[in-house]
Motif scaffolding. Structure first.
Motif, PDB file in Angstrom:
ATOM      1  N   MET A   1      16.157 -54.745 -30.601  1.00 59.44           N
ATOM      2  CA  MET A   1      16.860 -53.635 -30.965  1.00 59.44           C
ATOM      3  C   MET A   1      16.447 -52.377 -30.175  1.00 59.44           C
ATOM      4  N   PHE A   2      17.997 -52.370 -29.772  1.00 58.57           N
ATOM      5  CA  PHE A   2      17.502 -50.845 -28.311  1.00 58.57           C
ATOM      6  C   PHE A   2      18.840 -50.146 -28.268  1.00 58.57           C
ATOM      7  N   LEU A   3      18.268 -48.663 -28.493  1.00 56.01           N
ATOM      8  CA  LEU A   3      19.086 -48.164 -27.550  1.00 56.01           C
ATOM      9  C   LEU A   3      19.110 -47.178 -26.320  1.00 56.01           C
ATOM     10  N   THR A   4      20.411 -47.910 -25.527  1.00 56.90           N
ATOM     11  CA  THR A   4      20.421 -46.528 -24.134  1.00 56.90           C
ATOM     12  C   THR A   4      20.738 -45.162 -24.418  1.00 56.90           C
ATOM     13  N   ILE A   5      20.454 -44.324 -24.148  1.00 53.07           N
ATOM     14  CA  ILE A   5      20.042 -43.087 -24.004  1.00 53.07           C
ATOM     15  C   ILE A   5      21.147 -43.064 -22.698  1.00 53.07           C
TER      16      ILE A   5
END
Length: 114
Positions: A1-5
């Motif tokens: 799981m990865f969140l690009t900001i």
């Protein structure tokens, strides 16, 4: 799981951090008191004191952020948080589409900062 900001979202977050202290977290706000389905929204929260509910982590382009572990099931594997100046909002999108069209930044008590 990865969140690009995105850079634009990061600038918006820094604006909130410039006048408020605390560690940035991804917080699932549910006023309903029932965790039996997706009845809340994801927010960003600046927390000044340890919160035992923040028992998980999510990888982001800013590093690891704390999150309530049980709320991870409501997120997609790949997500993006972006700032939309025309609407003055942070938008959280994932592989399944829009997760929250207006991600607010709050303090630990839930008071909106921006």
């Amino acid at each position: 799981m990865f969140l690009t900001i995105t850079d634009a979202a990061h600038e918006r977050i820094k604006k909130a951090e410039s006048s408020n202290s605390g560690d940035l977290t991804v917080y699932y706000e549910s006023k309903v008191g029932c965790e039996c389905g997706n009845t809340g929204i994801f927010t960003l929260q600046l927390q000044n004191t340890p919160n035992p509910d923040m028992d998980g982590e999510i990888e982001t382009s800013l590093g690891k952020l704390s999150i309530q572990k049980w709320s991870l099931s409501y997120l997609d594997q790949q997500m993006t948080l972006d700032y939309k100046p025309a609407k003055n909002t942070l938008e959280l999108k994932g592989e399944s589409g829009m997760l929250n069209p207006n991600v607010i930044i709050t303090d630990q008590e839930g008071q909106q900062l921006l």
